[in-house]
Design a protein around this motif. Structure first.
Motif, PDB file in Angstrom:
ATOM      1  N   TYR A  95       0.828  -1.204   0.000  1.00 55.60           N
ATOM      2  CA  TYR A  95       0.000   0.000   0.000  1.00 55.60           C
ATOM      3  C   TYR A  95       0.866   1.259   0.000  1.00 55.60           C
ATOM      4  O   TYR A  95       0.605   2.201  -0.759  1.00 55.60           O
ATOM      5  CB  TYR A  95      -0.930   0.008   1.210  1.00 55.60           C
ATOM      6  N   ILE A  99       0.958   4.188  -2.902  1.00 55.76           N
ATOM      7  CA  ILE A  99       0.830   5.629  -2.666  1.00 55.76           C
ATOM      8  C   ILE A  99       2.069   6.368  -3.182  1.00 55.76           C
ATOM      9  O   ILE A  99       1.968   7.437  -3.802  1.00 55.76           O
ATOM     10  CB  ILE A  99       0.615   5.927  -1.167  1.00 55.76           C
ATOM     11  N   SER A 146       1.239   6.821   5.271  1.00 56.15           N
ATOM     12  CA  SER A 146       1.057   7.084   3.838  1.00 56.15           C
ATOM     13  C   SER A 146       0.899   8.572   3.552  1.00 56.15           C
ATOM     14  O   SER A 146       1.231   9.037   2.457  1.00 56.15           O
ATOM     15  CB  SER A 146      -0.162   6.320   3.309  1.00 56.15           C
TER      16      SER A 146
END
Length: 238
Positions: A95, A99, A146
């Motif tokens: 993930y 990003i 993130s």
């Protein structure tokens, strides 16, 4: 940094939302957005983030229109909802790399940033695990990592301290201050009034979709507690 001009966004059938909201943040501001459930806080944040369209008003981020320059505005902000909906089929590191790819971070920059922020939020050891195995607090930490790895100019946070353990909450406060010291700004909603009082230099109170009061926290409280000021506003006819 952020200018909201006469923002209006209401929902059919309920009348809830935001009505003629005008507010501004400068670089360096940690701005608390306070109100009861359903007051319009989340609606405002989603409009700023470009998630919700709005029929009236204007929102400018660093002088750029959210309506007319949506991609640019999204490139310099980070929005973290109160319940991050992350792809359960990815691992944490997948993930974060996803990003990083979206925001064009180089291999060197992403490697260093992920190591830094994942370490600060103590999730390094879980990055190889599927997000589906994460607790709510772990998902929130991953979402925060993130956001910080891409060095946003404006950070939008919806109830960021709910679900965080005490150490992670301290880490988040430190990073919010660090972002603002570098010329960024933070706009966040919260029900934790003592945190807002200690952390923010400015606050705004919204009630039933309308702004009641906004400004420097010292001036607004005038020696009283933010909690007392907020309760007086809720109990008043304002």
């Amino acid at each position: 940094m952020l200018t909201i001009q006469n923002l209006t966004k209401t929902y059919k059938g309920s009348g809830k939302g935001v009505k003629d909201l005008t507010l501004s943040l400068s670089a360096g501001d940690i701005y608390g957005f306070i109100g009861h459930n359903g007051a319009g806080k989340t609606t405002t944040l989603k409009c700023i983030a470009g998630i919700l369209d709005f029929p009236e008003g204007e929102i400018l981020i660093d002088g750029h229109s959210v309506k007319k320059e949506e991609l640019f505005c999204k490139s310099i902000i980070a929005y973290i909802p109160d319940n991050p909906d992350l792809p359960a089929y990815l691992t944490g590191i997948q993930y974060l790399n996803f990003i990083s790819d979206i925001y064009g971070l180089s291999d060197t920059v992403r490697t260093e940033a992920i190591a830094k922020y994942a370490g600060m939020f103590e999730i390094t050891g879980a990055l190889g695990d599927l997000i589906s195995s994460y607790s709510h607090g772990m998902k929130q930490k991953l979402a925060l990592v993130s956001a910080f790895i891409r060095s946003p100019r404006l950070m939008l946070l919806d109830e960021p301290f709910v679900g965080l353990d005490p150490k992670a909450a301290v880490t988040l406060k430190s990073l919010m201050k660090e972002l603002c010291e570098k010329g960024g700004a933070v706009f966040f909603s919260t029900h934790v009034l003592d945190v807002a009082e200690k952390l923010c230099n400015k606050v705004a109170v919204i009630k039933n979709g309308a702004l009641v009061v906004a400004g420097d926290i010292g001036t607004l409280t005038a020696g009283d507690s933010l909690e007392n000021v907020f309760l007086e506003i809720l109990e008043s006819g304002a």
